[in-house]
Design a protein around this motif. Sequence first.
Motif, PDB file in Angstrom:
ATOM      1  N   ALA A  22       0.821  -1.209   0.000  1.00 39.49           N
ATOM      2  CA  ALA A  22       0.000   0.000   0.000  1.00 39.49           C
ATOM      3  C   ALA A  22       0.857   1.263   0.000  1.00 39.49           C
ATOM      4  O   ALA A  22       0.530   2.248  -0.682  1.00 39.49           O
ATOM      5  N   ASP A  23       1.955   1.275   0.754  1.00 40.33           N
ATOM      6  CA  ASP A  23       2.838   2.446   0.794  1.00 40.33           C
ATOM      7  C   ASP A  23       3.445   2.712  -0.580  1.00 40.33           C
ATOM      8  O   ASP A  23       3.562   3.856  -1.012  1.00 40.33           O
ATOM      9  N   TRP A  24       3.857   1.652  -1.249  1.00 39.17           N
ATOM     10  CA  TRP A  24       4.388   1.764  -2.610  1.00 39.17           C
ATOM     11  C   TRP A  24       3.344   2.419  -3.511  1.00 39.17           C
ATOM     12  O   TRP A  24       3.641   3.370  -4.245  1.00 39.17           O
ATOM     13  N   ALA A  25       2.135   1.867  -3.504  1.00 42.41           N
ATOM     14  CA  ALA A  25       1.078   2.357  -4.384  1.00 42.41           C
ATOM     15  C   ALA A  25       0.794   3.830  -4.128  1.00 42.41           C
ATOM     16  O   ALA A  25       0.641   4.624  -5.064  1.00 42.41           O
ATOM     17  N   PHE A  26       0.727   4.208  -2.861  1.00 41.78           N
ATOM     18  CA  PHE A  26       0.456   5.605  -2.509  1.00 41.78           C
ATOM     19  C   PHE A  26       1.578   6.516  -2.980  1.00 41.78           C
ATOM     20  O   PHE A  26       1.342   7.593  -3.532  1.00 41.78           O
ATOM     21  N   THR A  27       2.820   6.086  -2.777  1.00 39.43           N
ATOM     22  CA  THR A  27       3.974   6.893  -3.185  1.00 39.43           C
ATOM     23  C   THR A  27       4.035   7.051  -4.699  1.00 39.43           C
ATOM     24  O   THR A  27       4.312   8.138  -5.212  1.00 39.43           O
ATOM     25  N   LEU A  28       3.796   5.964  -5.428  1.00 38.78           N
ATOM     26  CA  LEU A  28       3.807   6.036  -6.889  1.00 38.78           C
ATOM     27  C   LEU A  28       2.730   7.007  -7.389  1.00 38.78           C
ATOM     28  O   LEU A  28       2.981   7.827  -8.284  1.00 38.78           O
ATOM     29  N   GLY A  29       1.539   6.908  -6.813  1.00 40.91           N
ATOM     30  CA  GLY A  29       0.464   7.807  -7.222  1.00 40.91           C
ATOM     31  C   GLY A  29       0.808   9.260  -6.957  1.00 40.91           C
ATOM     32  O   GLY A  29       0.580  10.134  -7.800  1.00 40.91           O
ATOM     33  N   ALA A  30       1.388   9.540  -5.792  1.00 40.37           N
ATOM     34  CA  ALA A  30       1.761  10.912  -5.451  1.00 40.37           C
ATOM     35  C   ALA A  30       2.895  11.412  -6.337  1.00 40.37           C
ATOM     36  O   ALA A  30       2.920  12.576  -6.745  1.00 40.37           O
ATOM     37  N   GLY A  31       3.837  10.532  -6.643  1.00 43.64           N
ATOM     38  CA  GLY A  31       4.952  10.920  -7.489  1.00 43.64           C
ATOM     39  C   GLY A  31       4.509  11.334  -8.873  1.00 43.64           C
ATOM     40  O   GLY A  31       5.120  12.204  -9.502  1.00 43.64           O
ATOM     41  N   LEU A  32       3.442  10.731  -9.357  1.00 42.48           N
ATOM     42  CA  LEU A  32       2.931  11.049 -10.686  1.00 42.48           C
ATOM     43  C   LEU A  32       1.961  12.227 -10.679  1.00 42.48           C
ATOM     44  O   LEU A  32       1.818  12.929 -11.672  1.00 42.48           O
ATOM     45  N   ARG A  33       1.318  12.442  -9.543  1.00 40.15           N
ATOM     46  CA  ARG A  33       0.228  13.422  -9.489  1.00 40.15           C
ATOM     47  C   ARG A  33       0.678  14.783  -8.955  1.00 40.15           C
ATOM     48  O   ARG A  33       0.207  15.827  -9.424  1.00 40.15           O
ATOM     49  N   ASP A  34       1.570  14.794  -7.973  1.00 36.68           N
ATOM     50  CA  ASP A  34       1.886  16.013  -7.242  1.00 36.68           C
ATOM     51  C   ASP A  34       3.189  16.657  -7.707  1.00 36.68           C
ATOM     52  O   ASP A  34       4.036  16.007  -8.328  1.00 36.68           O
ATOM     53  N   SER A  91      -9.366   9.292 -11.020  1.00 36.81           N
ATOM     54  CA  SER A  91      -8.690  10.527 -11.422  1.00 36.81           C
ATOM     55  C   SER A  91      -8.276  10.452 -12.882  1.00 36.81           C
ATOM     56  O   SER A  91      -7.657   9.490 -13.326  1.00 36.81           O
ATOM     57  N   ARG A  92      -8.589  11.496 -13.635  1.00 34.37           N
ATOM     58  CA  ARG A  92      -8.235  11.550 -15.052  1.00 34.37           C
ATOM     59  C   ARG A  92      -7.097  12.527 -15.306  1.00 34.37           C
ATOM     60  O   ARG A  92      -6.726  12.764 -16.453  1.00 34.37           O
ATOM     61  N   SER A  93      -6.562  13.108 -14.233  1.00 37.60           N
ATOM     62  CA  SER A  93      -5.544  14.142 -14.414  1.00 37.60           C
ATOM     63  C   SER A  93      -4.223  13.553 -14.856  1.00 37.60           C
ATOM     64  O   SER A  93      -3.856  12.445 -14.459  1.00 37.60           O
ATOM     65  N   ALA A  94      -3.511  14.304 -15.652  1.00 34.00           N
ATOM     66  CA  ALA A  94      -2.182  13.910 -16.096  1.00 34.00           C
ATOM     67  C   ALA A  94      -1.178  14.279 -15.028  1.00 34.00           C
ATOM     68  O   ALA A  94      -1.468  15.063 -14.121  1.00 34.00           O
ATOM     69  N   PRO A  95       0.036  13.736 -15.082  1.00 35.30           N
ATOM     70  CA  PRO A  95       1.061  14.103 -14.119  1.00 35.30           C
ATOM     71  C   PRO A  95       1.305  15.603 -14.113  1.00 35.30           C
ATOM     72  O   PRO A  95       1.263  16.259 -15.143  1.00 35.30           O
ATOM     73  N   VAL A  96       1.590  16.142 -12.933  1.00 32.58           N
ATOM     74  CA  VAL A  96       1.835  17.574 -12.807  1.00 32.58           C
ATOM     75  C   VAL A  96       3.174  17.920 -13.426  1.00 32.58           C
ATOM     76  O   VAL A  96       4.160  17.221 -13.240  1.00 32.58           O
ATOM     77  N   ALA A 183       1.091   8.750 -21.009  1.00 30.46           N
ATOM     78  CA  ALA A 183       0.281   7.536 -21.153  1.00 30.46           C
ATOM     79  C   ALA A 183       0.747   6.458 -20.185  1.00 30.46           C
ATOM     80  O   ALA A 183      -0.056   5.815 -19.498  1.00 30.46           O
ATOM     81  N   THR A 184       2.068   6.265 -20.115  1.00 33.09           N
ATOM     82  CA  THR A 184       2.624   5.278 -19.179  1.00 33.09           C
ATOM     83  C   THR A 184       2.352   5.695 -17.744  1.00 33.09           C
ATOM     84  O   THR A 184       2.036   4.859 -16.890  1.00 33.09           O
ATOM     85  N   ALA A 185       2.452   6.996 -17.481  1.00 29.23           N
ATOM     86  CA  ALA A 185       2.218   7.499 -16.127  1.00 29.23           C
ATOM     87  C   ALA A 185       0.784   7.220 -15.677  1.00 29.23           C
ATOM     88  O   ALA A 185       0.535   6.830 -14.539  1.00 29.23           O
ATOM     89  N   ARG A 186      -0.179   7.432 -16.588  1.00 25.68           N
ATOM     90  CA  ARG A 186      -1.574   7.152 -16.236  1.00 25.68           C
ATOM     91  C   ARG A 186      -1.775   5.670 -15.942  1.00 25.68           C
ATOM     92  O   ARG A 186      -2.514   5.303 -15.033  1.00 25.68           O
ATOM     93  N   THR A 187      -1.117   4.828 -16.729  1.00 23.89           N
ATOM     94  CA  THR A 187      -1.233   3.386 -16.502  1.00 23.89           C
ATOM     95  C   THR A 187      -0.677   3.002 -15.141  1.00 23.89           C
ATOM     96  O   THR A 187      -1.301   2.240 -14.381  1.00 23.89           O
ATOM     97  N   VAL A 188       0.500   3.532 -14.802  1.00 26.12           N
ATOM     98  CA  VAL A 188       1.115   3.236 -13.503  1.00 26.12           C
ATOM     99  C   VAL A 188       0.242   3.757 -12.370  1.00 26.12           C
ATOM    100  O   VAL A 188       0.056   3.098 -11.338  1.00 26.12           O
ATOM    101  N   SER A 189      -0.315   4.957 -12.549  1.00 30.49           N
ATOM    102  CA  SER A 189      -1.183   5.537 -11.525  1.00 30.49           C
ATOM    103  C   SER A 189      -2.406   4.662 -11.282  1.00 30.49           C
ATOM    104  O   SER A 189      -2.807   4.421 -10.139  1.00 30.49           O
TER     105      SER A 189
END
Length: 214
Positions: A22-34, A91-96, A183-189
């Motif tokens: 879960a920590d991995w998943a949360f960190t990956l999502g934040a890394g791509l989004r924030d 979430s449909r947003s692209a990486p920041v 595209a890859t970032a959205r898939t990973v997210s």
Amino acid sequence: MPVGSIVAFWGVALLLIVVPGADWAFTLGAGLRDRSVVPAVGGLVLGYVGMTIVVAAGIGAFVAENPAALTTLTVLGGGYLVSHGVRTLASRSAPVTATGDTTAETRARTSWATVVQGAGVSGLNPKGLLIFIALLPQFTSPDRDWPLPVQMGALGLVFTFTCAAFYLALGSVTRTVLSSRPATARTVSRLAGAGMIAVGISLIIERIGGGAVF
């Protein structure tokens, strides 16, 4: 407390941390989004600091031995992971990007929300609590200069700081590598969101089904 015990615990803790969860998943999502992964990792660290205090104070052992309390914690933690995973998938947003147009007030509000979410991901994870309870005592020693609660607290902080270093690196690498690949970032997210949902559901099923939480 022997230095060798601390080093040995650090090695085991690192092996546990590098296993995706879960920590991995949360960190990956934040890394791509924030814009920065620091708020997300800060939240995870805050949750583990709270868990360290709980275990050092002896409350963790009570929770582990009390089926009703453990079931409640598991359902709350699992439900929280599922809800956060669903939000990530939706979430449909692209990486920041560095040129993103957001106000300082909005960024600050988002950062604090991420800190709270991270604290929930790590602090409400019953597997993390039980790992602390089962693992930390094995590396303590009968040391009059280091009372048991102090030893447990020290080992918990070793785990916490190792988490901070690893997840800062993971989030930064994720952002650097995938920021130019939307595209890859959205898939990973979305995989990260699905991962949180899977972990949350498995926690609830294992506990309610009468299985072990490990």
